[in-house]
Design an enzyme around this catalytic site. Sequence first.
Site, PDB file in Angstrom:
ATOM      1  N   LYS A 190      -3.252  35.477  20.215  1.00  0.00           N
ATOM      2  CA  LYS A 190      -3.844  36.713  19.690  1.00  0.00           C
ATOM      3  C   LYS A 190      -4.842  37.232  20.716  1.00  0.00           C
ATOM      4  O   LYS A 190      -5.537  36.434  21.376  1.00  0.00           O
ATOM      5  CB  LYS A 190      -4.534  36.402  18.357  1.00  0.00           C
ATOM      6  N   SER A 226      -6.113  36.739   7.784  1.00  0.00           N
ATOM      7  CA  SER A 226      -5.386  37.321   8.920  1.00  0.00           C
ATOM      8  C   SER A 226      -4.297  36.460   9.520  1.00  0.00           C
ATOM      9  O   SER A 226      -3.558  36.936  10.381  1.00  0.00           O
ATOM     10  CB  SER A 226      -6.365  37.674  10.028  1.00  0.00           C
ATOM     11  N   SER A 237      -4.827  40.654  10.253  1.00  0.00           N
ATOM     12  CA  SER A 237      -4.951  41.319  11.527  1.00  0.00           C
ATOM     13  C   SER A 237      -4.095  40.701  12.634  1.00  0.00           C
ATOM     14  O   SER A 237      -3.852  41.351  13.656  1.00  0.00           O
ATOM     15  CB  SER A 237      -6.412  41.287  11.981  1.00  0.00           C
TER      16      SER A 237
HETATM   17  N1  GLN Z   1      -7.842  41.766   6.284  1.00  0.00           N
HETATM   18  C1  GLN Z   1      -9.125  41.148   6.352  1.00  0.00           C
HETATM   19  C2  GLN Z   1     -10.124  42.055   7.000  1.00  0.00           C
HETATM   20  O1  GLN Z   1      -9.767  43.150   7.343  1.00  0.00           O
HETATM   21  C3  GLN Z   1      -9.030  39.830   7.046  1.00  0.00           C
HETATM   22  C4  GLN Z   1      -9.186  39.923   8.495  1.00  0.00           C
HETATM   23  C5  GLN Z   1      -9.131  38.590   9.181  1.00  0.00           C
HETATM   24  O2  GLN Z   1      -8.862  37.562   8.574  1.00  0.00           O
HETATM   25  N2  GLN Z   1      -9.478  38.618  10.443  1.00  0.00           N
HETATM   26  O3  GLN Z   1     -11.259  41.712   7.159  1.00  0.00           O
END
Ligand code: GLN
Length: 469
Positions: free
Chosen positions: A73, A172, A148
């Site tokens: 990532k 994410s 994400s």
């Molecule tokens: N969707 C969640 C957010 O927008 C989780 C993001 C993540 O785990 N990095 O914060």
Amino acid sequence: MYKNFAEVKSALASGRRVVDILEDYLKRIESKKQLNAFLEVFSESARQRAKEVDAKIADGTAGRLAGMIIGIKDNICYKNHKVSASSKILENFESLYTATALQRLIDEDAVIIGRLNCDEFAMGSSNENSAFGNVLNPLNEDCVPGGSSGGSAAAVAANLCTVALGSDTGGSIRQPASFTGTYGIKPTYGRISRYGLIAYASSFDQIGAFANDLEDTALVTEIMAGADEMDSTSSREEVTDYTPVLPAGKLKIAYIKECLEIGVNAHIKEAFLKLIEELKADGHEVTEVSFPYLDYMVPMYYVLTTAEASSNLSRFDGVHYGYRSPNAQGTEETYKKSRSEGFGAEVKRRIMTGTFVLSHGYYDAYYSKAQKVRRVLQEKTNEILAQADFIISPASPNVAFKRGAISEPIEMYLQDIYTVHANLTGHPAIAIPHGQKIDGLPFAVQLMGKFFKEKELFDYSKLLEKYIQ
Ligand code: GLN
């Protein structure tokens, strides 16, 4: 095309070299360019590395991951390679050191093939917040891959790398795993060093793996796990052999009643209830527990993570790193314009929310209160886990949705309803794909285990696979 590490290893055993396997993957990436999963392919350094690994295989000194091709990532640092957190503010920034988790994989002779698209600074649930374009879901290119870590999930689902690394602050890894039919784990907070992970919300963030099977997920997690002097929140708890083994005897499983009372997709709910019935029929003890905190989880998560993000992201000021506005004069204007031009809308929204909840006068009403509720949540979760081996739930209330379908931030935030729990409390949680599909789209079951019991979680997952695949 290699589905997993076992297939890579059998190719190696039949005479293919790591350099050949790498070329196979590079070709496949080229043929799937439209997915926009990779922001950059590290062809040169990967080819060099593959040659070195072949030499080590030839003289019998290769590590446990020889032949494994890994994508990372774009928020994980790899020395002398670019890392941008999919943000314009870090465009062209080069890592000065390698993340500990990644270094451990390289030390076992994995080859790092490139960096993967994600939501800007890991904030999002659909990969639509990247400054470098959205990622397509390989199972239906009109749909999002989740977020994400959307690029990581898409790359593994499309077999563009054997394993991918992601980070999970509120789901994410597990939600995109669910959307793409891959495996994804968020280990216990502190199980894997965060050194070299670009911080979003430091008391929630964990690095974790995506793979196409449980064995690869477990192997990579085991290698990355363990204490690191560069991260004082990493745990000294011993790391054992994580190879999944079917557990002997009957399991005690809890599920949260309220989880099924919210707007969950009817097919996902039906498949989940069927699974519960089958587990019970086989003599496993499955208990329904009431846990009246579900409504608080997403708000609590957004108070605490935005507070941490507003602090963590203050370092991107146009002076220390990356982007500097060419239109600014003087210090004050450099800060303002670099940040205004460099950050995307969602990141700005969160920085402002975080600054607000931390501001004098509101601190007690929001931040302190959320911290206290976080503690209560952890205690109550431990009470359930004192009586059960793990808590089971769907990983996400929905299957992958169409690009552009969710434009309301709150609606997007509610996508994380099942996943934020484990980040708020620190427990490990894994998403394992359900064999069934809804209109061709996959979904997953989530298992949340006890602190540092990753090994058990993999064993239970192996059992669960028998029911859902
Ligand atoms: N969707 C969640 C957010 O927008 C989780 C993001 C993540 O785990 N990095 O914060």
